[in-house]
Design a protein around this motif. Structure first.
Motif, PDB file in Angstrom:
ATOM      1  N   PRO A 140       4.779  11.200  -7.653  1.00 17.43           N
ATOM      2  CA  PRO A 140       4.506  11.655  -6.280  1.00 17.43           C
ATOM      3  C   PRO A 140       3.853  13.027  -6.179  1.00 17.43           C
ATOM      4  O   PRO A 140       2.931  13.217  -5.376  1.00 17.43           O
ATOM      5  CB  PRO A 140       5.913  11.657  -5.647  1.00 17.43           C
ATOM      6  CG  PRO A 140       6.662  10.610  -6.403  1.00 17.43           C
ATOM      7  CD  PRO A 140       6.163  10.729  -7.805  1.00 17.43           C
ATOM      8  N   GLY A 184       3.027   7.285  -4.871  1.00 18.65           N
ATOM      9  CA  GLY A 184       2.634   6.821  -6.191  1.00 18.65           C
ATOM     10  C   GLY A 184       3.691   7.105  -7.246  1.00 18.65           C
ATOM     11  O   GLY A 184       4.720   7.737  -6.983  1.00 18.65           O
ATOM     12  N   ARG A 185       3.445   6.624  -8.462  1.00 16.51           N
ATOM     13  CA  ARG A 185       4.445   6.722  -9.532  1.00 16.51           C
ATOM     14  C   ARG A 185       4.795   8.164  -9.875  1.00 16.51           C
ATOM     15  O   ARG A 185       5.907   8.460 -10.281  1.00 16.51           O
ATOM     16  CB  ARG A 185       3.944   5.996 -10.786  1.00 16.51           C
ATOM     17  CG  ARG A 185       3.865   4.481 -10.621  1.00 16.51           C
ATOM     18  CD  ARG A 185       3.430   3.807 -11.908  1.00 16.51           C
ATOM     19  NE  ARG A 185       4.389   4.064 -12.985  1.00 16.51           N
ATOM     20  CZ  ARG A 185       5.516   3.381 -13.161  1.00 16.51           C
ATOM     21  NH1 ARG A 185       5.843   2.401 -12.327  1.00 16.51           N
ATOM     22  NH2 ARG A 185       6.311   3.661 -14.179  1.00 16.51           N
ATOM     23  N   THR A 236       0.859  -1.176   0.000  1.00 18.79           N
ATOM     24  CA  THR A 236       0.000   0.000   0.000  1.00 18.79           C
ATOM     25  C   THR A 236       0.897   1.227   0.000  1.00 18.79           C
ATOM     26  O   THR A 236       2.131   1.113  -0.090  1.00 18.79           O
ATOM     27  CB  THR A 236      -0.951  -0.003   1.210  1.00 18.79           C
ATOM     28  OG1 THR A 236      -1.932   1.032   1.053  1.00 18.79           O
ATOM     29  CG2 THR A 236      -0.199   0.182   2.519  1.00 18.79           C
ATOM     30  N   ASP A 237       0.332   2.406   0.078  1.00 16.54           N
ATOM     31  CA  ASP A 237       1.115   3.635   0.143  1.00 16.54           C
ATOM     32  C   ASP A 237       0.882   4.294   1.494  1.00 16.54           C
ATOM     33  O   ASP A 237       0.225   3.729   2.383  1.00 16.54           O
ATOM     34  CB  ASP A 237       0.752   4.573  -1.022  1.00 16.54           C
ATOM     35  CG  ASP A 237      -0.758   4.817  -1.130  1.00 16.54           C
ATOM     36  OD1 ASP A 237      -1.470   4.675  -0.114  1.00 16.54           O
ATOM     37  OD2 ASP A 237      -1.226   5.147  -2.241  1.00 16.54           O
ATOM     38  N   LYS A 295       8.046   7.150  -4.386  1.00 17.04           N
ATOM     39  CA  LYS A 295       7.050   6.485  -5.222  1.00 17.04           C
ATOM     40  C   LYS A 295       6.194   5.536  -4.388  1.00 17.04           C
ATOM     41  O   LYS A 295       4.988   5.391  -4.632  1.00 17.04           O
ATOM     42  CB  LYS A 295       7.731   5.731  -6.357  1.00 17.04           C
ATOM     43  CG  LYS A 295       8.303   6.632  -7.443  1.00 17.04           C
ATOM     44  CD  LYS A 295       8.970   5.815  -8.538  1.00 17.04           C
ATOM     45  CE  LYS A 295       9.569   6.718  -9.604  1.00 17.04           C
ATOM     46  NZ  LYS A 295      10.263   5.927 -10.658  1.00 17.04           N
ATOM     47  N   ALA A 339       0.037  13.325  -5.995  1.00 14.29           N
ATOM     48  CA  ALA A 339      -0.742  12.755  -4.884  1.00 14.29           C
ATOM     49  C   ALA A 339      -1.318  13.869  -4.020  1.00 14.29           C
ATOM     50  O   ALA A 339      -0.644  14.862  -3.728  1.00 14.29           O
ATOM     51  CB  ALA A 339       0.137  11.834  -4.045  1.00 14.29           C
ATOM     52  N   TYR A 347       0.872  14.549  -1.051  1.00 13.78           N
ATOM     53  CA  TYR A 347       2.268  14.963  -1.250  1.00 13.78           C
ATOM     54  C   TYR A 347       2.464  16.346  -0.617  1.00 13.78           C
ATOM     55  O   TYR A 347       1.637  17.249  -0.785  1.00 13.78           O
ATOM     56  CB  TYR A 347       2.583  15.025  -2.742  1.00 13.78           C
ATOM     57  CG  TYR A 347       4.019  15.421  -3.044  1.00 13.78           C
ATOM     58  CD1 TYR A 347       5.042  14.494  -2.963  1.00 13.78           C
ATOM     59  CD2 TYR A 347       4.331  16.731  -3.407  1.00 13.78           C
ATOM     60  CE1 TYR A 347       6.349  14.842  -3.232  1.00 13.78           C
ATOM     61  CE2 TYR A 347       5.640  17.095  -3.679  1.00 13.78           C
ATOM     62  CZ  TYR A 347       6.649  16.152  -3.595  1.00 13.78           C
ATOM     63  OH  TYR A 347       7.948  16.511  -3.860  1.00 13.78           O
TER      64      TYR A 347
END
Length: 308
Positions: A215, A212-213, A107-108, A208, A218, A221
C-alpha cells in the motif's frame, strides 16, 4: 491468510445482498418519474459501467442534476441498490444520475475514482440529452459512497490528486455535496478491525484492496481520507447526514463536522438522536426513502443544494 479474510468479507456482503434484495422487492417505486436506464458511460460491455438517469415525467428542459454514489463497503452493490432513493429525489424536480462502479477487490480505490470521473466526463458529452443541467451540479453518497463523494470533490480541485488517481478534472463545478453516514476516514479500519476481534488482519487486507499489495507504494496512499485530501483546498459546501444510532457517527460524521467547523468551511448537519428513533440507523434515509424522517432529511439536503 489474505485469501481467507477476503472470502469471509465476501460472504458477509453476500448476506447483506440478500437483505437488500428483499427490502427492494417490498418497496414501491415513486410515481411520476421517468428513467433512461442502463446507459453505458464506458463503452466496454461491463455491467458495472452503466448508469440510469431519472427525471420527472414530461420534463422537456434541463434540471438541476445530482450524481448519486451508492454505498456497500466499496465491495457490494450496484445502481439498483439506490433505485428507489434516486426516484424519490428525482420526483422533487431533479435529474438524478444513479451509477454503478467497479467494486473491490476487482479493482482498487484508484479504479473506483476513475469510474466516477468517467461518469462526470460522460455527462459533459451527453448530460443535456437526458435533461441534466451541469451549471447546477451536485454529488451525494452514503457510507462508502459518502467517502467516494468527498474524495471526488477534492480530486476535482487538486492537480496533485488528479495525478495520483490518474484522472482528468471534469469541465464543471460541483456546487455542493451530500455525505450520508459516510465512512470518510480510512484509518478507522484499524480500530474497527480490532473491535471485531480480527486484530490487524481485516485492516491490512482492506488496505491491500484499496492501495495494492504494498500500500505505501501507491501514488494515492495517504491521499484517500477526507481530512487528508481536503487539507489546503476549498471543497464544495457539505450537507452531512447521520444519526447517533449509526456506529460510524462519532468517528466519521461528527469528526467531519468538527473538521469543517474548525476550518470555517461551509456545511450543515442533519444529525438524528437516539431519542428520535432507534430505527434511524445506518443509511436509513437511503434504504427507506419512504419514511417520514427520510423524506425530511432528503428534502433538507435538496434545499441545501439549491442554495448553491
Amino acid at each position: 491468510m489474505g485469501y481467507f479474510v477476503r472470502r469471509k468479507m465476501m460472504q458477509s456482503w453476500a448476506a447483506v445482498r440478500k437483505e437488500d434484495e428483499a427490502r427492494i422487492a417490498r418497496q414501491t417505486p415513486t410515481p411520476g418519474v421517468a428513467a433512461d436506464a442502463n446507459l453505458a458511460y464506458v463503452d466496454d460491455g461491463d455491467p458495472m459501467h452503466l448508469l440510469d438517469v431519472y427525471y420527472p415525467s414530461g420534463t422537456t428542459g434541463l434540471l438541476p442534476t445530482i450524481v448519486d454514489i451508492h454505498g456497500g463497503g466499496w465491495m457490494h452493490g450496484d445502481k439498483d441498490l439506490h433505485k428507489h432513493y434516486g426516484l424519490s429525489l428525482a420526483a422533487r424536480g431533479f435529474a438524478v444520475v444513479n451509477t454503478s462502479y467497479r467494486l473491490l477487490p476487482r479493482t482498487d480505490l484508484r479504479g473506483q475514482v476513475q469510474d466516477i470521473f468517467a461518469v462526470l466526463h460522460w455527462l459533459e458529452r451527453h448530460g443535456a440529452e437526458h435533461h441534466c443541467d451541469l451549471s447546477r451540479f451536485y454529488i451525494c453518497g452514503d457510507s462508502a459512497g459518502g467517502h467516494l463523494t468527498g474524495l471526488t470533490a477534492c480530486v476535482q480541485l487538486s492537480r496533485e490528486l488528479q495525478a495520483a488517481y490518474g484522472v482528468r478534472p471534469a469541465g464543471l463545478e460541483i456546487k455542493a455535496i451530500g455525505i450520508g453516514h459516510g465512512m470518510c476516514e480510512l484509518s478507522d479500519f484499524q480500530r474497527v478491525s480490532r473491535a471485531l476481534g480480527a486484530g490487524d488482519k481485516l485492516y491490512k487486507e482492506m488496505y491491500k484492496m484499496f492501495f495494492g499489495r504494498k500500500p505505501e507504494r501507491a501514488a494515492w496512499y495517504g491521499k484517500a481520507s477526507f481530512t487528508e485530501t481536503a487539507e489546503g483546498l476549498r471543497p464544495p459546501p457539505v450537507f452531512l447526514v447521520s444519526s447517533e444510532v449509526d456506529p460510524l457517527h462519532k468517528a466519521h460524521s461528527a469528526r467531519l463536522a468538527a473538521y469543517l467547523k474548525e476550518r470555517n468551511l461551509p456545511y450543515r448537519t442533519k444529525f438524528w438522536t437516539k431519542a428520535q428513533g432507534e430505527h434511524l440507523g445506518h443509511v436509513f434515509h437511503v434504504s427507506n426513502p419512504e419514511w417520514p424522517e427520510s423524506q425530511e432529511t432528503n428534502r433538507e439536503m435538496l434545499s441545501f443544494f439549491l442554495q448553491y
